[in-house]
Design an enzyme around this catalytic site. Structure first.
Site, mmCIF file in Angstrom:
data_model
loop_
_atom_site.group_PDB
_atom_site.id
_atom_site.type_symbol
_atom_site.label_atom_id
_atom_site.label_comp_id
_atom_site.label_asym_id
_atom_site.label_seq_id
_atom_site.Cartn_x
_atom_site.Cartn_y
_atom_site.Cartn_z
ATOM 1 N N GLY A 115 1.023 -1.273 -0.116
ATOM 2 C CA GLY A 115 -0.149 0.206 -0.067
ATOM 3 C C GLY A 115 0.943 1.186 0.106
ATOM 4 O O GLY A 115 0.752 2.340 -0.737
ATOM 5 N N ASP A 138 4.545 -9.952 5.414
ATOM 6 C CA ASP A 138 4.054 -10.777 4.307
ATOM 7 C C ASP A 138 5.002 -11.210 3.188
ATOM 8 O O ASP A 138 4.862 -11.988 2.600
ATOM 9 C CB ASP A 138 2.880 -9.852 3.703
ATOM 10 C CG ASP A 138 1.719 -9.674 4.731
ATOM 11 O OD1 ASP A 138 1.859 -10.434 5.699
ATOM 12 O OD2 ASP A 138 1.126 -8.567 4.399
ATOM 13 N N ARG A 173 -3.658 -34.900 19.079
ATOM 14 C CA ARG A 173 -4.653 -34.148 18.339
ATOM 15 C C ARG A 173 -4.022 -33.282 17.217
ATOM 16 O O ARG A 173 -3.088 -33.500 16.660
ATOM 17 C CB ARG A 173 -4.916 -32.778 18.999
ATOM 18 C CG ARG A 173 -5.764 -32.890 20.475
ATOM 19 C CD ARG A 173 -5.752 -31.808 21.462
ATOM 20 N NE ARG A 173 -6.810 -32.027 22.403
ATOM 21 C CZ ARG A 173 -6.598 -31.441 23.419
ATOM 22 N NH1 ARG A 173 -5.901 -30.332 23.648
ATOM 23 N NH2 ARG A 173 -7.492 -31.630 24.336
ATOM 24 N N GLY A 181 -0.090 -13.139 6.649
ATOM 25 C CA GLY A 181 0.558 -13.091 5.538
ATOM 26 C C GLY A 181 -0.397 -12.363 4.458
ATOM 27 O O GLY A 181 0.083 -12.391 3.020
ATOM 28 N N ARG A 296 -7.738 -28.666 17.568
ATOM 29 C CA ARG A 296 -7.856 -27.323 18.296
ATOM 30 C C ARG A 296 -7.283 -26.355 17.217
ATOM 31 O O ARG A 296 -6.503 -26.704 16.210
ATOM 32 C CB ARG A 296 -6.889 -27.568 19.361
ATOM 33 C CG ARG A 296 -7.305 -28.355 20.573
ATOM 34 C CD ARG A 296 -8.640 -27.641 21.211
ATOM 35 N NE ARG A 296 -9.009 -28.400 22.541
ATOM 36 C CZ ARG A 296 -9.889 -29.311 22.459
ATOM 37 N NH1 ARG A 296 -10.399 -29.656 21.394
ATOM 38 N NH2 ARG A 296 -10.432 -29.871 23.620
ATOM 39 N N ARG A 305 3.760 -9.687 14.784
ATOM 40 C CA ARG A 305 4.465 -8.251 14.571
ATOM 41 C C ARG A 305 4.864 -7.561 15.653
ATOM 42 O O ARG A 305 5.701 -6.438 15.196
ATOM 43 C CB ARG A 305 3.102 -7.353 13.924
ATOM 44 C CG ARG A 305 2.653 -7.994 12.566
ATOM 45 C CD ARG A 305 2.127 -6.961 11.637
ATOM 46 N NE ARG A 305 1.364 -5.874 12.272
ATOM 47 C CZ ARG A 305 0.423 -5.206 11.849
ATOM 48 N NH1 ARG A 305 -0.573 -6.103 10.837
ATOM 49 N NH2 ARG A 305 -0.024 -4.328 12.504
HETATM 50 O O1 F6P Z 1 0.351 -6.582 6.209
HETATM 51 C C1 F6P Z 1 0.738 -7.274 7.521
HETATM 52 C C2 F6P Z 1 -0.323 -7.791 7.911
HETATM 53 O O2 F6P Z 1 -0.026 -8.253 9.195
HETATM 54 C C3 F6P Z 1 -0.998 -9.051 7.137
HETATM 55 O O3 F6P Z 1 -0.292 -9.977 7.468
HETATM 56 C C4 F6P Z 1 -2.343 -8.944 7.883
HETATM 57 O O4 F6P Z 1 -3.389 -9.362 7.048
HETATM 58 C C5 F6P Z 1 -2.676 -7.433 8.321
HETATM 59 O O5 F6P Z 1 -1.525 -6.960 8.327
HETATM 60 C C6 F6P Z 1 -3.353 -7.370 9.555
HETATM 61 O O6 F6P Z 1 -3.586 -5.916 9.767
HETATM 62 P P1 F6P Z 1 -4.200 -5.281 10.956
HETATM 63 O O7 F6P Z 1 -2.933 -4.666 11.621
HETATM 64 O O8 F6P Z 1 -4.787 -3.798 10.429
HETATM 65 O O9 F6P Z 1 -5.136 -5.850 11.671
#
Ligand code: F6P
Length: 380
Positions: A115, A138, A173, A181, A296, A305
């Protein structure tokens, strides 16, 4: 250290955060300052640019942040041309351009994922000088072998899979582990291989439920009474993939008929998160029913992150940042710094913006996974 001023740059971090952002801010700032360039930090991504919210960056401020997770500048998913204002979405590109001019910037440095690359390219087309760096867990940015943040997230997801393995074994399990991602399978595939997952499902290979169930049962017959299934958040079943293709075709036809030029719902990712939220739970429920093995779910979410970057990311971020500093000193603009082989190189931003790098079907990692008997979910 040069004493002569060599211009001014603004630095911002945009999109979802990841480990390594502070390390890049530090790298680019220190290298830029080394070449006599003044550095201004822009807060909260493009929103801070539009609203002219900044902070001066100097050696003291960028010291001690190498290992810190997140971004001390703050981030947002806002884009200058689609900015939320109250209830409305408005185009504030002019305000972004005004801030750039008011600050006397020679270049805007943007750290971000797909983006951000697109937003930066839009600003380039407005006449601003930009330089971008590829950030995302990602790993789906074009024209670079790897993005920063990916290795750290992969380490976290791998450790989670390791830990899930031991509890899955104790209780015999199925455990479905959902990995982030977006629409790309890099993170799930990498962590899945590193963690020895028995099944790895990625968006690039629509999965066949029956094949996955058969793989679990085959393991049961071989005396392996647990199965670890790594799934990417963007996975689709073969049926869903077909339905999505039909919906995309219809959307395209209908929008063409009404002359609405826009992207299809699946291209824009509209609703993906809402629809996908239940994906791991749904898969676990179906597999439990089909195999009789208790299942599960563990959805890793934003833990992937958070926290400190790995040594690989710290090195990569420092190399990316300092390379950017060198290129800024040469006034080399409108590029992204990517990693090609062992070298950090400039690539024209127009070759990056709007292109998503997904896992190619013939990628070596897929072959690797298959050769260690990992089920990739395709129809048998
Ligand atoms: O682009 C990074 C990412 O962590 C993706 O893996 C995930 O789909 C998205 O951002 C989650 O976004 P947010 O922080 O807006 O929940």
């Amino acid at each position: 250290m040069p004493t002569k001023s060599n211009g001014t740059i603004g630095v911002l971090t945009a999109g979802g955060d990841c480990p390594g952002l502070n390390a890049v801010i530090r790298g680019v700032s220190k290298a830029a300052m080394h070449y006599g360039i003044k550095v201004i930090g822009i807060k909260d991504g493009f929103r801070g640019l539009v609203e002219n919210r900044t902070m001066p960056l100097d050696n003291a401020i960028v010291s001690g942040v190498l290992t810190q997770g997140g971004t001390f500048l703050g981030s947002s998913r806002d884009k200058p041309h689609k900015m939320k204002r109250g209830e409305n979405i408005v185009d504030l590109t002019d305000a972004a351009v005004r801030t750039y001019r008011k600050l006397g910037l020679d270049c805007l440095v943007c750290l971000g994922g797909n983006g951000t690359q697109k937003s930066a390219y839009r600003l380039q087309k407005q006449g601003l000088n930009v330089l971008t760096l590829p950030k995302t867990i990602d790993n789906d940015v074009a024209e670079t072998d790897v993005t920063f943040g990916f290795d750290s997230a992969m380490a976290i997801a791998t450790e989670a899979i390791d830990r899930l393995h031991t509890t899955a074994t104790s209780h015999q399990r199925i455990i479905v582990c959902e990995v982030m991602g977006h629409d790309a399978g890099w993170l799930c595939l990498g962590a899945g291989i590193a963690g020895g997952a028995d099944v790895i499902l990625i968006p690039e290979i629509p999965y066949d439920l029956e094949s996955v169930a058969r793989h679990v049962l085959k393991r049961q017959r071989a005396g392996k009474r647990f199965s670890l299934i790594a799934v990417a958040e963007g996975i689709v079943s073969r049926e869903e993939a077909r339905a999505r293709a039909t919906a995309d075709r219809l959307t395209h036809e209908l929008r063409a008929e009404t002359r609405i030029i826009t992207q299809s719902a699946s291209q824009t990712g509209e609703g993906v998160h809402l629809v996908q939220e239940a994906v791991a739970s749904r898969l676990a429920r179906h597999l439990q029913r089909l195999t009789g093995v208790e299942a599960r779910v563990s959805s890793l979410g934003h833990v992937q992150r958070g926290g400190a970057p790995t040594p690989f990311d710290r090195l990569l971020c420092t190399r990316f940042g300092t390379k950017a500093g060198e290129l800024l000193a040469e006034r080399h603009y409108n590029i992204m710094v990517g990693l090609k082989g062992t070298e950090c190189v400039p690539v024209p931003l127009k070759k990056v913006a709007g292109i998503k790098r997904i896992v190619p079907p013939d990628h070596a990692w897929i072959k690797t996974a298959r050769l260690v008997e990992t089920c990739m979910g395709d129809k048998l």
